[in-house]
Design a protein around this motif. Structure first.
Motif, mmCIF file in Angstrom:
data_model
loop_
_atom_site.group_PDB
_atom_site.id
_atom_site.type_symbol
_atom_site.label_atom_id
_atom_site.label_comp_id
_atom_site.label_asym_id
_atom_site.label_seq_id
_atom_site.Cartn_x
_atom_site.Cartn_y
_atom_site.Cartn_z
ATOM 1 N N LYS A 1 0.914 -1.267 -0.193
ATOM 2 C CA LYS A 1 -0.114 -0.131 -0.021
ATOM 3 C C LYS A 1 0.809 1.341 0.001
ATOM 4 O O LYS A 1 1.824 1.487 0.531
ATOM 5 N N ASN B 1 -4.529 -2.658 0.583
ATOM 6 C CA ASN B 1 -5.365 -2.312 1.358
ATOM 7 C C ASN B 1 -6.661 -1.579 0.863
ATOM 8 O O ASN B 1 -7.844 -1.670 1.320
ATOM 9 N N MET C 1 3.710 -8.154 11.724
ATOM 10 C CA MET C 1 4.154 -6.920 10.952
ATOM 11 C C MET C 1 5.587 -6.496 10.902
ATOM 12 O O MET C 1 6.155 -7.252 11.923
ATOM 13 N N SER C 2 6.131 -5.158 10.369
ATOM 14 C CA SER C 2 7.632 -5.128 10.238
ATOM 15 C C SER C 2 7.934 -5.150 11.697
ATOM 16 O O SER C 2 8.997 -5.523 11.977
ATOM 17 N N ARG D 1 2.893 -10.047 7.323
ATOM 18 C CA ARG D 1 2.710 -9.063 6.639
ATOM 19 C C ARG D 1 3.592 -7.835 6.636
ATOM 20 O O ARG D 1 3.437 -7.105 7.728
ATOM 21 N N GLY E 1 5.157 -4.266 5.606
ATOM 22 C CA GLY E 1 5.509 -3.288 4.645
ATOM 23 C C GLY E 1 6.679 -2.366 4.928
ATOM 24 O O GLY E 1 7.588 -2.370 3.924
ATOM 25 N N SER E 2 6.718 -1.521 5.901
ATOM 26 C CA SER E 2 7.715 -0.632 6.069
ATOM 27 C C SER E 2 9.035 -1.100 6.161
ATOM 28 O O SER E 2 10.044 -0.262 5.750
ATOM 29 N N ARG F 1 6.083 4.628 5.450
ATOM 30 C CA ARG F 1 5.013 5.231 4.525
ATOM 31 C C ARG F 1 4.691 6.546 4.738
ATOM 32 O O ARG F 1 5.114 6.812 6.043
ATOM 33 N N GLU G 1 -2.441 1.512 9.907
ATOM 34 C CA GLU G 1 -3.840 1.379 9.061
ATOM 35 C C GLU G 1 -4.493 0.103 9.345
ATOM 36 O O GLU G 1 -3.784 -1.117 9.738
HETATM 37 C C1 LIG Z 1 0.028 -1.791 6.533
HETATM 38 C C2 LIG Z 1 -0.355 -3.177 6.963
HETATM 39 C C3 LIG Z 1 0.556 -4.153 7.353
HETATM 40 C C4 LIG Z 1 2.152 -3.881 7.147
HETATM 41 O O1 LIG Z 1 2.555 -2.719 8.312
HETATM 42 P P1 LIG Z 1 3.954 -2.767 8.229
HETATM 43 O O2 LIG Z 1 4.076 -2.170 9.705
HETATM 44 O O3 LIG Z 1 4.439 -1.349 7.387
HETATM 45 O O4 LIG Z 1 4.897 -3.755 8.182
HETATM 46 C C5 LIG Z 1 0.159 -5.251 7.549
HETATM 47 N N1 LIG Z 1 -1.250 -5.824 7.776
HETATM 48 C C6 LIG Z 1 -2.018 -4.890 7.488
HETATM 49 C C7 LIG Z 1 -3.511 -5.134 7.503
HETATM 50 C C8 LIG Z 1 -1.814 -3.430 6.963
HETATM 51 O O5 LIG Z 1 -2.876 -2.552 6.972
#
Ligand SMILES: *Cc1c(COP(=O)(O)O)cnc(C)c1O
Length: 234
Positions: free
Chosen positions: A37, A58, A202-203, A218, A220-221, A227, A233
């Protein structure tokens, strides 16, 4: 640029291998979902070139634009955000997975709209493990009934559970929320549901989630950088 992404991908894979080892779990028992995202189609293309094939999005509109730009790549798209019933068709037609189902009505629409030419859509139920009233996700007490109903839908394949823990939680509270999801996962399996996916971590909390049994994190950052708006989020 591609080199940077290659390095961050390697670093995350290394974190996963170390976390698996620390938890005495087999190597490669945890899969990486790259959360893209707010990340440009160009950067997704670079991550794909570096070997990452599963990406999570997302926001339907943002995802559709990216999906079109990247239609030449064999990307496995996972939808992980809140989904309104008027947007289910896009997910039914273009995604391989959805992690954020928390209502039967959405699941029914997805099953009806899944094209017969495609394999069933893989589904994780999102569970509200933090008990925050504002959070999406089914209550843990309602999860079994919802899972059993979804398991009967012909064009869906129920794979497991997903959670987004409370953002402010300290390590012990986070671990407790991951453990809650893991215990629910086992309970549903004991009721005869064949589940193989625990989507959590997550991260910032990969290691904690892997220690509690995550099979898909999952991220992302840690992969793409911070971001524009860095709150969690979801
Ligand atoms: C944004 C998001 C992530 C990733 O989060 P990071 O902290 O950037 O790794 C994982 N799961 C969901 C549902 C998200 O919205």
């Amino acid at each position: 640029m591609t080199e940077n992404l290659t390095l961050s991908l390697q670093a995350i894979q290394q974190r996963l291998r170390q976390a698996e080892q620390a938890a005495q779990r087999p190597a490669h028992s945890v899969q990486l979902l790259a959360v893209s995202k707010t990340v440009s189609a160009d950067r997704v293309r670079q991550a794909f070139a570096a070997g990452q094939t599963a990406f999570g999005e997302n926001y339907v509109q943002e995802w559709l634009e990216k999906q079109q730009t990247l239609a030449d790549l064999a990307i496995e798209w996972h939808f992980i955000g809140p989904l309104q019933s008027n947007k289910t068709r896009h997910v039914a037609e273009l995604a391989s997975w959805i992690h954020s189902v928390d209502r039967l009505k959405i699941a029914q629409r997805l099953s009806e709209q899944r094209p017969s030419t495609l394999p069933p859509l893989n589904v994780c139920l999102q569970v509200n493990v933090s008990g925050e009233a504002s959070k999406s996700g089914v209550d843990p007490e309602q999860a079994l009934a919802l899972a059993q109903a979804i398991a009967t839908l012909p064009k869906l394949r129920l794979r497991g559970l997903m959670c987004i823990p409370e953002a402010a939680a300290d390590e012990a509270a986070l671990a407790a929320q991951f453990r809650c999801l893991q215990q629910l996962f086992v309970e549903l399996q004991q009721h005869g549901l064949t589940l193989d996916t625990l989507s959590m971590g997550m991260s910032a909390d990969i290691e904690l989630a892997v220690a509690q049994g995550a099979t898909m994190v999952r991220v992302g950052s840690a992969l793409f950088g911070a971001r524009p708006s860095s709150q969690r989020e979801g």
